[in-house]
Design a protein around this motif. Structure first.
Motif, PDB file in Angstrom:
ATOM      1  N   PHE A  13       1.619   8.024 -61.516  1.00  0.00           N
ATOM      2  CA  PHE A  13       1.405   9.447 -61.297  1.00  0.00           C
ATOM      3  C   PHE A  13      -0.037   9.675 -60.844  1.00  0.00           C
ATOM      4  CE2 PHE A  13       4.707   9.923 -64.799  1.00  0.00           C
ATOM      5  CZ  PHE A  13       5.739  10.162 -63.907  1.00  0.00           C
ATOM      6  N   LYS A  14      -0.255  10.793 -60.164  1.00  0.00           N
ATOM      7  CA  LYS A  14      -1.609  11.098 -59.672  1.00  0.00           C
ATOM      8  C   LYS A  14      -2.559  11.405 -60.816  1.00  0.00           C
ATOM      9  CE  LYS A  14      -2.303  13.252 -55.793  1.00  0.00           C
ATOM     10  NZ  LYS A  14      -2.312  14.286 -54.752  1.00  0.00           N
ATOM     11  N   GLY A  15      -2.179  12.301 -61.718  1.00  0.00           N
ATOM     12  CA  GLY A  15      -3.015  12.639 -62.862  1.00  0.00           C
ATOM     13  C   GLY A  15      -4.239  13.442 -62.458  1.00  0.00           C
ATOM     14  N   ARG A  16      -5.031  13.814 -63.431  1.00  0.00           N
ATOM     15  CA  ARG A  16      -6.286  14.542 -63.208  1.00  0.00           C
ATOM     16  C   ARG A  16      -7.392  13.837 -63.968  1.00  0.00           C
ATOM     17  NH1 ARG A  16      -3.620  16.154 -59.872  1.00  0.00           N
ATOM     18  NH2 ARG A  16      -2.918  18.238 -59.342  1.00  0.00           N
ATOM     19  N   ILE A  17      -8.615  14.028 -63.536  1.00  0.00           N
ATOM     20  CA  ILE A  17      -9.759  13.411 -64.208  1.00  0.00           C
ATOM     21  C   ILE A  17     -10.504  14.507 -64.967  1.00  0.00           C
ATOM     22  CG2 ILE A  17     -11.819  12.004 -63.915  1.00  0.00           C
ATOM     23  CD1 ILE A  17     -10.659  11.100 -61.218  1.00  0.00           C
ATOM     24  N   HIS A  18     -10.291  14.559 -66.291  1.00  0.00           N
ATOM     25  CA  HIS A  18     -10.882  15.603 -67.131  1.00  0.00           C
ATOM     26  C   HIS A  18     -12.051  15.060 -67.923  1.00  0.00           C
ATOM     27  CE1 HIS A  18      -7.689  18.470 -66.440  1.00  0.00           C
ATOM     28  NE2 HIS A  18      -6.784  17.566 -66.738  1.00  0.00           N
ATOM     29  N   GLY A  19     -13.054  15.890 -68.152  1.00  0.00           N
ATOM     30  CA  GLY A  19     -14.109  15.594 -69.112  1.00  0.00           C
ATOM     31  C   GLY A  19     -15.066  14.495 -68.693  1.00  0.00           C
ATOM     32  N   ASN A  20     -15.926  14.125 -69.621  1.00  0.00           N
ATOM     33  CA  ASN A  20     -16.924  13.091 -69.386  1.00  0.00           C
ATOM     34  C   ASN A  20     -16.403  11.740 -69.843  1.00  0.00           C
ATOM     35  OD1 ASN A  20     -18.803  14.970 -68.409  1.00  0.00           O
ATOM     36  ND2 ASN A  20     -19.490  15.446 -70.484  1.00  0.00           N
ATOM     37  N   ALA A  21     -17.095  10.679 -69.410  1.00  0.00           N
ATOM     38  CA  ALA A  21     -16.695   9.324 -69.762  1.00  0.00           C
ATOM     39  C   ALA A  21     -16.812   9.112 -71.265  1.00  0.00           C
ATOM     40  CB  ALA A  21     -17.553   8.320 -69.013  1.00  0.00           C
ATOM     41  N   LEU A  72      -5.421   1.648 -60.467  1.00  0.00           N
ATOM     42  CA  LEU A  72      -4.432   2.705 -60.250  1.00  0.00           C
ATOM     43  C   LEU A  72      -3.906   2.635 -58.812  1.00  0.00           C
ATOM     44  CD1 LEU A  72      -3.353   5.374 -61.725  1.00  0.00           C
ATOM     45  CD2 LEU A  72      -4.985   6.543 -60.265  1.00  0.00           C
ATOM     46  N   PRO A  73      -2.588   2.403 -58.609  1.00  0.00           N
ATOM     47  CA  PRO A  73      -2.063   2.366 -57.247  1.00  0.00           C
ATOM     48  C   PRO A  73      -1.896   3.777 -56.686  1.00  0.00           C
ATOM     49  CG  PRO A  73      -0.291   2.005 -58.793  1.00  0.00           C
ATOM     50  CD  PRO A  73      -1.560   2.112 -59.608  1.00  0.00           C
ATOM     51  N   VAL A  74      -2.247   3.952 -55.423  1.00  0.00           N
ATOM     52  CA  VAL A  74      -2.052   5.228 -54.736  1.00  0.00           C
ATOM     53  C   VAL A  74      -1.013   5.003 -53.655  1.00  0.00           C
ATOM     54  CG1 VAL A  74      -3.123   7.018 -53.323  1.00  0.00           C
ATOM     55  CG2 VAL A  74      -4.382   6.014 -55.213  1.00  0.00           C
ATOM     56  N   SER A  75       0.062   5.785 -53.707  1.00  0.00           N
ATOM     57  CA  SER A  75       1.139   5.618 -52.735  1.00  0.00           C
ATOM     58  C   SER A  75       1.061   6.720 -51.682  1.00  0.00           C
ATOM     59  CB  SER A  75       2.496   5.660 -53.436  1.00  0.00           C
ATOM     60  OG  SER A  75       2.675   6.913 -54.037  1.00  0.00           O
ATOM     61  N   THR A  76       1.409   6.367 -50.455  1.00  0.00           N
ATOM     62  CA  THR A  76       1.467   7.340 -49.367  1.00  0.00           C
ATOM     63  C   THR A  76       2.743   7.124 -48.577  1.00  0.00           C
ATOM     64  OG1 THR A  76       0.225   5.866 -47.913  1.00  0.00           O
ATOM     65  CG2 THR A  76      -1.042   7.523 -49.089  1.00  0.00           C
ATOM     66  N   LYS A  77       3.214   8.200 -47.956  1.00  0.00           N
ATOM     67  CA  LYS A  77       4.394   8.098 -47.099  1.00  0.00           C
ATOM     68  C   LYS A  77       3.925   7.965 -45.653  1.00  0.00           C
ATOM     69  CE  LYS A  77       8.110  10.310 -48.313  1.00  0.00           C
ATOM     70  NZ  LYS A  77       9.173  11.025 -49.020  1.00  0.00           N
ATOM     71  N   SER A  89       5.375   4.057 -50.688  1.00  0.00           N
ATOM     72  CA  SER A  89       5.023   2.747 -51.236  1.00  0.00           C
ATOM     73  C   SER A  89       3.524   2.689 -51.538  1.00  0.00           C
ATOM     74  CB  SER A  89       5.395   1.646 -50.248  1.00  0.00           C
ATOM     75  OG  SER A  89       4.770   1.894 -49.007  1.00  0.00           O
ATOM     76  N   PRO A  90       3.117   1.862 -52.514  1.00  0.00           N
ATOM     77  CA  PRO A  90       1.687   1.757 -52.860  1.00  0.00           C
ATOM     78  C   PRO A  90       0.879   1.230 -51.668  1.00  0.00           C
ATOM     79  CG  PRO A  90       3.042   0.783 -54.571  1.00  0.00           C
ATOM     80  CD  PRO A  90       3.944   1.076 -53.426  1.00  0.00           C
ATOM     81  N   GLU A  91      -0.208   1.932 -51.338  1.00  0.00           N
ATOM     82  CA  GLU A  91      -1.015   1.580 -50.168  1.00  0.00           C
ATOM     83  C   GLU A  91      -2.368   0.980 -50.547  1.00  0.00           C
ATOM     84  OE1 GLU A  91      -0.162   1.824 -46.845  1.00  0.00           O
ATOM     85  OE2 GLU A  91       1.827   2.258 -47.646  1.00  0.00           O
ATOM     86  N   PHE A  92      -3.028   1.535 -51.573  1.00  0.00           N
ATOM     87  CA  PHE A  92      -4.337   1.026 -51.959  1.00  0.00           C
ATOM     88  C   PHE A  92      -4.566   1.287 -53.442  1.00  0.00           C
ATOM     89  CE2 PHE A  92      -4.851   5.277 -50.239  1.00  0.00           C
ATOM     90  CZ  PHE A  92      -5.696   5.921 -51.132  1.00  0.00           C
TER      91      PHE A  92
END
Length: 142
Positions: A13-21, A72-77, A89-92
């Motif tokens: 899933f794409k998800g979100r990046i919340h908060g500090n490390a 984290l795999p990022v898929s694109t069409k 399919s996963p691209e990068f």
């Protein structure tokens, strides 16, 4: 380029990046570090480009640590494909980077060389970054 040998799931899933490390915010290996100031996904290509920029600038002296890993795999069409018919399919591969995360560490080089190397690496990255120095390290102002 960096990528995992194997993963539990092929697509994520794409998800979100919340908060500090939560971790990885302190220098653990080197005397100088490059710290992320904003949240973003950093690709394996960007990490490799920054690594090359740093290692070329320090001319193979000192030691470099990479503190982030693209897991984290990022898929694109493909282009001009109609809506529906499932996920692409996963691209990068990317690493989710939160503010405060140390991305790279350097040791065994003078302050001005490390600053120049990190300046070159910052140009390759999609986020604002800041150089951090371990306490007690001599800087160019001393």
């Amino acid at each position: 380029m960096l990528s995992p040998k194997r993963t539990k799931f092929r697509k994520a899933f794409k998800g979100r990046i919340h908060g500090n490390a939560k971790g990885g915010t302190a220098l653990n290996f080197g005397a100088f570090g490059l710290k992320a100031m904003e949240p973003e996904r950093v690709t394996a290509r960007q990490i490799e480009a920054a690594r090359r920029a740093i290692s070329r600038h320090i001319k193979r002296q000192g030691r470099l640590w990479i503190r982030i890993f693209p897991d984290l795999p990022v898929s694109t069409k493909p282009a001009e494909v109609r809506m529906g018919s499932g996920k692409g399919s996963p691209e990068f591969w990317v690493a989710r980077v939160k503010p405060g995360r140390i991305m790279f560490e350097l040791d065994g080089v003078p302050h001005d060389v490390a600053a120049g190397a990190f300046e070159r690496a910052a140009a390759k990255l999609p986020i604002k970054v800041k150089m951090v120095v371990r306490l007690g390290e001599p800087t160019s102002q001393d």
